[in-house]
Design a protein around this motif. Structure first.
Motif, PDB file in Angstrom:
ATOM      1  N   VAL A  12      33.312  47.966  27.684  1.00 36.00           N
ATOM      2  CA  VAL A  12      33.893  48.603  26.505  1.00 36.00           C
ATOM      3  C   VAL A  12      34.574  47.596  25.581  1.00 36.00           C
ATOM      4  N   SER A  13      34.786  46.389  26.067  1.00 37.24           N
ATOM      5  CA  SER A  13      35.367  45.319  25.248  1.00 37.24           C
ATOM      6  C   SER A  13      34.953  43.980  25.850  1.00 37.24           C
ATOM      7  N   ASN A  14      35.119  42.914  25.074  1.00 42.40           N
ATOM      8  CA  ASN A  14      34.790  41.581  25.581  1.00 42.40           C
ATOM      9  C   ASN A  14      35.642  41.251  26.804  1.00 42.40           C
ATOM     10  N   ASP A  15      36.933  41.561  26.735  1.00 39.39           N
ATOM     11  CA  ASP A  15      37.818  41.297  27.873  1.00 39.39           C
ATOM     12  C   ASP A  15      37.388  42.087  29.104  1.00 39.39           C
ATOM     13  N   ALA A  16      36.950  43.331  28.909  1.00 42.83           N
ATOM     14  CA  ALA A  16      36.501  44.149  30.044  1.00 42.83           C
ATOM     15  C   ALA A  16      35.321  43.491  30.744  1.00 42.83           C
ATOM     16  N   VAL A  17      34.397  42.931  29.978  1.00 41.59           N
ATOM     17  CA  VAL A  17      33.232  42.254  30.561  1.00 41.59           C
ATOM     18  C   VAL A  17      33.685  41.142  31.492  1.00 41.59           C
ATOM     19  N   HIS A  18      34.569  40.289  30.999  1.00 43.04           N
ATOM     20  CA  HIS A  18      35.011  39.147  31.799  1.00 43.04           C
ATOM     21  C   HIS A  18      35.800  39.598  33.030  1.00 43.04           C
ATOM     22  N   ASN A  19      36.634  40.602  32.873  1.00 43.98           N
ATOM     23  CA  ASN A  19      37.397  41.103  34.017  1.00 43.98           C
ATOM     24  C   ASN A  19      36.472  41.686  35.084  1.00 43.98           C
ATOM     25  N   ILE A  20      35.478  42.442  34.653  1.00 46.25           N
ATOM     26  CA  ILE A  20      34.527  43.040  35.601  1.00 46.25           C
ATOM     27  C   ILE A  20      33.740  41.951  36.322  1.00 46.25           C
ATOM     28  N   LEU A  21      33.191  41.009  35.564  1.00 47.79           N
ATOM     29  CA  LEU A  21      32.396  39.946  36.187  1.00 47.79           C
ATOM     30  C   LEU A  21      33.252  39.086  37.114  1.00 47.79           C
ATOM     31  N   ARG A  22      34.426  38.703  36.653  1.00 49.86           N
ATOM     32  CA  ARG A  22      35.310  37.873  37.475  1.00 49.86           C
ATOM     33  C   ARG A  22      35.648  38.584  38.791  1.00 49.86           C
ATOM     34  N   ASN A  23      35.956  39.878  38.718  1.00 52.39           N
ATOM     35  CA  ASN A  23      36.304  40.626  39.928  1.00 52.39           C
ATOM     36  C   ASN A  23      35.124  40.787  40.877  1.00 52.39           C
ATOM     37  N   LYS A  24      33.912  40.821  40.348  1.00 51.34           N
ATOM     38  CA  LYS A  24      32.728  40.951  41.205  1.00 51.34           C
ATOM     39  C   LYS A  24      32.263  39.609  41.777  1.00 51.34           C
ATOM     40  N   LEU A  25      32.562  38.513  41.056  1.00 45.01           N
ATOM     41  CA  LEU A  25      31.983  37.225  41.428  1.00 45.01           C
ATOM     42  C   LEU A  25      32.933  36.275  42.146  1.00 45.01           C
ATOM     43  N   VAL A  26      34.198  36.357  41.843  1.00 50.15           N
ATOM     44  CA  VAL A  26      35.158  35.425  42.434  1.00 50.15           C
ATOM     45  C   VAL A  26      35.756  36.079  43.681  1.00 50.15           C
ATOM     46  N   LYS A  27      35.739  35.349  44.768  1.00 50.14           N
ATOM     47  CA  LYS A  27      36.330  35.871  45.991  1.00 50.14           C
ATOM     48  C   LYS A  27      37.798  36.187  45.747  1.00 50.14           C
ATOM     49  N   LYS A  28      38.250  37.310  46.292  1.00 52.95           N
ATOM     50  CA  LYS A  28      39.606  37.789  46.025  1.00 52.95           C
ATOM     51  C   LYS A  28      40.670  36.741  46.323  1.00 52.95           C
ATOM     52  N   GLU A  29      40.478  35.962  47.368  1.00 54.44           N
ATOM     53  CA  GLU A  29      41.480  34.950  47.713  1.00 54.44           C
ATOM     54  C   GLU A  29      41.514  33.799  46.710  1.00 54.44           C
ATOM     55  N   HIS A  30      40.505  33.723  45.840  1.00 55.90           N
ATOM     56  CA  HIS A  30      40.451  32.644  44.851  1.00 55.90           C
ATOM     57  C   HIS A  30      40.758  33.117  43.423  1.00 55.90           C
ATOM     58  N   LEU A  31      40.960  34.419  43.230  1.00 57.03           N
ATOM     59  CA  LEU A  31      41.138  34.946  41.881  1.00 57.03           C
ATOM     60  C   LEU A  31      42.279  34.263  41.133  1.00 57.03           C
ATOM     61  N   LYS A  32      43.410  34.046  41.792  1.00 58.78           N
ATOM     62  CA  LYS A  32      44.568  33.459  41.120  1.00 58.78           C
ATOM     63  C   LYS A  32      44.378  31.980  40.835  1.00 58.78           C
ATOM     64  N   HIS A  33      43.451  31.345  41.525  1.00 58.09           N
ATOM     65  CA  HIS A  33      43.275  29.900  41.404  1.00 58.09           C
ATOM     66  C   HIS A  33      42.020  29.506  40.631  1.00 58.09           C
ATOM     67  N   THR A  34      41.234  30.478  40.202  1.00 58.10           N
ATOM     68  CA  THR A  34      39.997  30.195  39.497  1.00 58.10           C
ATOM     69  C   THR A  34      40.236  30.322  38.003  1.00 58.10           C
ATOM     70  N   TYR A  35      39.922  29.264  37.278  1.00 54.92           N
ATOM     71  CA  TYR A  35      40.057  29.351  35.835  1.00 54.92           C
ATOM     72  C   TYR A  35      38.788  29.958  35.265  1.00 54.92           C
ATOM     73  N   TRP A  36      38.947  31.080  34.633  1.00 55.90           N
ATOM     74  CA  TRP A  36      37.859  31.720  33.905  1.00 55.90           C
ATOM     75  C   TRP A  36      38.526  32.422  32.741  1.00 55.90           C
ATOM     76  N   GLY A  37      38.576  31.746  31.616  1.00 59.21           N
ATOM     77  CA  GLY A  37      39.126  32.375  30.425  1.00 59.21           C
ATOM     78  C   GLY A  37      38.195  33.483  29.984  1.00 59.21           C
ATOM     79  N   ASN A  38      38.689  34.361  29.195  1.00 62.37           N
ATOM     80  CA  ASN A  38      37.863  35.479  28.751  1.00 62.37           C
ATOM     81  C   ASN A  38      36.991  35.057  27.574  1.00 62.37           C
ATOM     82  N   ASN A  39      36.092  34.107  27.867  1.00 60.50           N
ATOM     83  CA  ASN A  39      35.170  33.648  26.831  1.00 60.50           C
ATOM     84  C   ASN A  39      33.869  33.195  27.487  1.00 60.50           C
ATOM     85  N   LEU A  40      32.854  33.065  26.676  1.00 58.49           N
ATOM     86  CA  LEU A  40      31.520  32.757  27.187  1.00 58.49           C
ATOM     87  C   LEU A  40      31.418  31.340  27.752  1.00 58.49           C
TER      88      LEU A  40
END
Length: 98
Positions: A12-40
């Motif tokens: 529904v928004s650009n930020d939603a895309v990145h949040n959804i992908l990040r949550n599906k792709l980055v292991k939960k234990e690494h979410l806080k330590h993985t840099y993935w800005g909300n950009n392509l």
């Protein structure tokens, strides 16, 4: 082989895309330590540098994502298609509703 499904209805928004992908792709234990800005660019870097293959993304309701995001959804697909060429074992499948 890991397979995930993403749904364009949720994009529904650009930020939603990145949040959804990040949550599906980055292991939960690494979410806080993985840099993935909300950009392509950050998304591309994650896929190239960190995504383990073989890996397949199934994208449902791509047309809805384009309606919601316009060219941003098209740019995401372009990235996925380029990754298919450059990252062995990566695959994108667009699921069309019949």
């Amino acid at each position: 082989m890991k397979i995930i499904t993403i749904d364009g209805v949720e994009f529904v928004s650009n930020d939603a895309v990145h949040n959804i992908l990040r949550n599906k792709l980055v292991k939960k234990e690494h979410l806080k330590h993985t840099y993935w800005g909300n950009n392509l660019d950050s998304m591309w870097e994650f896929f190239v540098d960190f995504l383990e293959t073989p890996f397949t993304i199934q994208w449902k309701n791509y047309d809805t994502a384009v309606k919601n995001l316009g060219t941003y959804a098209e740019k995401i697909l372009d990235i996925f298609l380029e990754l298919e060429q450059k990252k062995p074992g990566f695959k994108i499948i667009i699921i069309t509703e019949t």
